[in-house]
Design a protein around this motif. Structure first.
Motif, PDB file in Angstrom:
ATOM      1  N   LEU A  34       0.838  -1.218   0.000  1.00 47.10           N
ATOM      2  CA  LEU A  34       0.000   0.000   0.000  1.00 47.10           C
ATOM      3  C   LEU A  34       0.867   1.262   0.000  1.00 47.10           C
ATOM      4  CD1 LEU A  34      -2.811  -0.963   2.578  1.00 47.10           C
ATOM      5  CD2 LEU A  34      -3.031  -0.808   0.082  1.00 47.10           C
ATOM      6  N   LEU A  35       1.969   1.210   0.744  1.00 43.97           N
ATOM      7  CA  LEU A  35       2.838   2.394   0.822  1.00 43.97           C
ATOM      8  C   LEU A  35       3.539   2.676  -0.508  1.00 43.97           C
ATOM      9  CD1 LEU A  35       4.391   1.931   4.391  1.00 43.97           C
ATOM     10  CD2 LEU A  35       2.610   3.545   3.709  1.00 43.97           C
ATOM     11  N   ARG A  36       3.632   1.655  -1.368  1.00 44.52           N
ATOM     12  CA  ARG A  36       4.259   1.873  -2.689  1.00 44.52           C
ATOM     13  C   ARG A  36       3.281   2.466  -3.705  1.00 44.52           C
ATOM     14  NH1 ARG A  36       7.156  -3.076  -1.321  1.00 44.52           N
ATOM     15  NH2 ARG A  36       5.552  -4.333  -2.322  1.00 44.52           N
ATOM     16  N   LEU A  37       1.983   2.559  -3.349  1.00 45.68           N
ATOM     17  CA  LEU A  37       1.023   3.180  -4.274  1.00 45.68           C
ATOM     18  C   LEU A  37       1.310   4.672  -4.356  1.00 45.68           C
ATOM     19  CD1 LEU A  37      -2.328   1.485  -3.105  1.00 45.68           C
ATOM     20  CD2 LEU A  37      -0.896   0.831  -5.067  1.00 45.68           C
ATOM     21  N   ASP A  38       1.288   5.209  -5.557  1.00 41.75           N
ATOM     22  CA  ASP A  38       1.504   6.664  -5.691  1.00 41.75           C
ATOM     23  C   ASP A  38       0.193   7.402  -5.391  1.00 41.75           C
ATOM     24  OD1 ASP A  38       0.003   6.038  -7.896  1.00 41.75           O
ATOM     25  OD2 ASP A  38       1.369   6.906  -9.372  1.00 41.75           O
ATOM     26  N   GLY A  39       0.263   8.729  -5.424  1.00 42.38           N
ATOM     27  CA  GLY A  39      -0.896   9.548  -5.050  1.00 42.38           C
ATOM     28  C   GLY A  39      -2.138   9.228  -5.874  1.00 42.38           C
ATOM     29  N   GLU A  40      -1.967   9.086  -7.182  1.00 44.12           N
ATOM     30  CA  GLU A  40      -3.110   8.836  -8.061  1.00 44.12           C
ATOM     31  C   GLU A  40      -3.725   7.457  -7.784  1.00 44.12           C
ATOM     32  OE1 GLU A  40      -4.848  10.665  -9.659  1.00 44.12           O
ATOM     33  OE2 GLU A  40      -5.772   9.655 -11.372  1.00 44.12           O
ATOM     34  N   SER A  41      -2.877   6.444  -7.587  1.00 39.45           N
ATOM     35  CA  SER A  41      -3.393   5.097  -7.301  1.00 39.45           C
ATOM     36  C   SER A  41      -4.116   5.084  -5.957  1.00 39.45           C
ATOM     37  CB  SER A  41      -2.257   4.072  -7.276  1.00 39.45           C
ATOM     38  OG  SER A  41      -1.573   4.077  -8.507  1.00 39.45           O
ATOM     39  N   PHE A  54      -2.872   6.761   7.378  1.00 39.30           N
ATOM     40  CA  PHE A  54      -4.158   6.119   7.058  1.00 39.30           C
ATOM     41  C   PHE A  54      -3.920   4.688   6.569  1.00 39.30           C
ATOM     42  CE2 PHE A  54      -7.211   4.737   3.921  1.00 39.30           C
ATOM     43  CZ  PHE A  54      -8.441   4.990   4.511  1.00 39.30           C
ATOM     44  N   LEU A  55      -2.939   4.536   5.667  1.00 41.77           N
ATOM     45  CA  LEU A  55      -2.676   3.212   5.092  1.00 41.77           C
ATOM     46  C   LEU A  55      -2.195   2.233   6.168  1.00 41.77           C
ATOM     47  CD1 LEU A  55      -0.983   4.220   1.709  1.00 41.77           C
ATOM     48  CD2 LEU A  55      -3.330   3.435   2.084  1.00 41.77           C
ATOM     49  N   THR A  56      -1.418   2.735   7.126  1.00 42.09           N
ATOM     50  CA  THR A  56      -0.937   1.878   8.214  1.00 42.09           C
ATOM     51  C   THR A  56      -2.115   1.367   9.037  1.00 42.09           C
ATOM     52  OG1 THR A  56       1.093   3.166   8.291  1.00 42.09           O
ATOM     53  CG2 THR A  56       0.646   1.770  10.183  1.00 42.09           C
ATOM     54  N   ARG A  57      -3.042   2.268   9.382  1.00 46.38           N
ATOM     55  CA  ARG A  57      -4.221   1.852  10.163  1.00 46.38           C
ATOM     56  C   ARG A  57      -5.075   0.899   9.330  1.00 46.38           C
ATOM     57  NH1 ARG A  57      -3.749   7.159  11.392  1.00 46.38           N
ATOM     58  NH2 ARG A  57      -5.368   7.839   9.953  1.00 46.38           N
ATOM     59  N   ALA A  95     -12.438  -4.352  -3.683  1.00 43.25           N
ATOM     60  CA  ALA A  95     -11.545  -3.232  -3.999  1.00 43.25           C
ATOM     61  C   ALA A  95     -10.220  -3.802  -4.492  1.00 43.25           C
ATOM     62  CB  ALA A  95     -11.336  -2.366  -2.772  1.00 43.25           C
ATOM     63  N   PHE A  96      -9.548  -3.011  -5.313  1.00 45.14           N
ATOM     64  CA  PHE A  96      -8.343  -3.493  -5.988  1.00 45.14           C
ATOM     65  C   PHE A  96      -7.221  -2.472  -5.879  1.00 45.14           C
ATOM     66  CE2 PHE A  96     -12.020  -5.444  -7.721  1.00 45.14           C
ATOM     67  CZ  PHE A  96     -11.655  -6.767  -7.916  1.00 45.14           C
ATOM     68  N   SER A  97      -5.999  -2.973  -5.778  1.00 47.53           N
ATOM     69  CA  SER A  97      -4.843  -2.065  -5.816  1.00 47.53           C
ATOM     70  C   SER A  97      -3.692  -2.746  -6.527  1.00 47.53           C
ATOM     71  CB  SER A  97      -4.422  -1.663  -4.395  1.00 47.53           C
ATOM     72  OG  SER A  97      -4.225  -2.808  -3.598  1.00 47.53           O
ATOM     73  N   LEU A  98      -3.151  -2.032  -7.502  1.00 49.70           N
ATOM     74  CA  LEU A  98      -1.953  -2.503  -8.214  1.00 49.70           C
ATOM     75  C   LEU A  98      -0.936  -1.378  -8.171  1.00 49.70           C
ATOM     76  CD1 LEU A  98      -2.715  -4.113 -11.685  1.00 49.70           C
ATOM     77  CD2 LEU A  98      -1.511  -5.169  -9.801  1.00 49.70           C
ATOM     78  N   GLU A  99       0.294  -1.735  -7.927  1.00 50.13           N
ATOM     79  CA  GLU A  99       1.331  -0.695  -7.912  1.00 50.13           C
ATOM     80  C   GLU A  99       1.507  -0.118  -9.319  1.00 50.13           C
ATOM     81  OE1 GLU A  99       4.844  -2.204  -5.943  1.00 50.13           O
ATOM     82  OE2 GLU A  99       3.587  -3.135  -4.426  1.00 50.13           O
ATOM     83  N   PRO A 100       1.822   1.181  -9.406  1.00 44.85           N
ATOM     84  CA  PRO A 100       1.840   1.881 -10.693  1.00 44.85           C
ATOM     85  C   PRO A 100       2.617   1.169 -11.796  1.00 44.85           C
ATOM     86  CG  PRO A 100       2.274   3.405  -8.902  1.00 44.85           C
ATOM     87  CD  PRO A 100       2.151   2.055  -8.278  1.00 44.85           C
TER      88      PRO A 100
END
Ligand SMILES: CC(C)(COP(=O)(O)OP(=O)(O)OC[C@H]1O[C@@H](n2cnc3c(N)ncnc32)[C@H](O)[C@@H]1OP(=O)(O)O)[C@@H](O)C(=O)NCCC(=O)NCCS
Length: 206
Positions: A34-41, A54-57, A95-100
């Motif tokens: 999560l911490l590697r996601l950039d602002g837009e992601s 926020f991401l840590t919590r 929900a989905f998250s992929l690093e840039p």
């Protein structure tokens, strides 16, 4: 139904990419992802700008009971996550998250298909996805999986209904998990042999 996942665009070889369920013990790696996601992601994933605190919590409160999550690993590093939250509620949310660096290469589509298999095999007949209106990639993936899209101000809600699990969906998920376990066992053996030879592979990877 085909037992083979749909083809995806080129990138690392298939042997370097695997998907498996995430557990509570994966939280540290989930947070690092999560911490590697950039602002837009981050904006696309959470609907607004979010900071590291926020991401840590968020990571601390995720991957427990009541949810399901799949992780996409590239060269053993977690690069993408598909989450299904509140699976006990009438309409769980995905929900989905992929690093840039890994976006736009078909990995989101692969994660999505894997999450659908997981939901089907867990007898969860539907889930929804909420995304921003400008998130074209997310909407295309949802459409491809025959989701019903409703456009509201600023956001889109996609509702997805799917049949119960069948032999093909069970086999696909079992194969994913089996492959991941075999890989982990091979890694442990390799580290043990290297340690016996006096080589610390963890230092070499760092
Ligand atoms: C949204 C996300 C999961 C999509 O995954 P992805 O791997 O980048 O997408 P894919 O490569 O699988 O492409 C899916 C589709 O979107 C299209 N697409 C990909 N990136 C696109 C872009 N930037 N603009 C327009 N279309 C795009 C692809 O052409 C493909 O279309 P097709 O199925 O008709 O061929 C990923 O980009 C991501 O995690 N983004 C940040 C967080 C986020 O947006 N989360 C979703 C909200 S919960």
């Amino acid at each position: 139904m085909s037992l083979i996942q749909p083809p995806h665009r080129s990138g690392p070889s298939d042997a370097a990419v695997h998907i498996r369920r995430l557990r509570r013990s994966d939280r540290a790696e989930f947070l690092a992802h999560l911490l590697r996601l950039d602002g837009e992601s981050r904006r696309m994933r959470f609907g607004s700008a979010v900071n590291d605190g926020f991401l840590t919590r968020y990571a601390q409160s995720t991957l427990g009971p009541g949810g399901m999550a799949k992780g996409l690993f590239i060269d053993r590093t977690l690069r993408g996550v598909a989450e299904l939250r509140e699976i006990d509620s009438p309409m769980p949310e995905a929900a989905f998250s992929l690093e840039p660096l890994w976006q736009g290469q078909g990995y989101g589509t692969r994660l999505f298909s894997s999450l659908v298999d997981g939901a089907r095999n867990a007898a969860l007949p539907h889930f929804k996805i909420q995304c921003l209106r400008d998130n074209v990639a997310m909407q295309r993936i949802a459409r491809r999986h025959e989701a019903e899209l409703q456009f509201a101000e600023g956001e889109v809600v996609a509702e997805l209904r799917h049949p119960g699990g069948d032999f093909a969906s069970l086999l696909r998920e079992a194969s994913e998990e089996h492959f991941a376990r075999s890989l982990a066992a091979a890694d442990r053996a390799l580290y043990r042999i290297a340690a016996e030879a006096g080589v610390d592979l963890r230092l070499r990877r760092a």
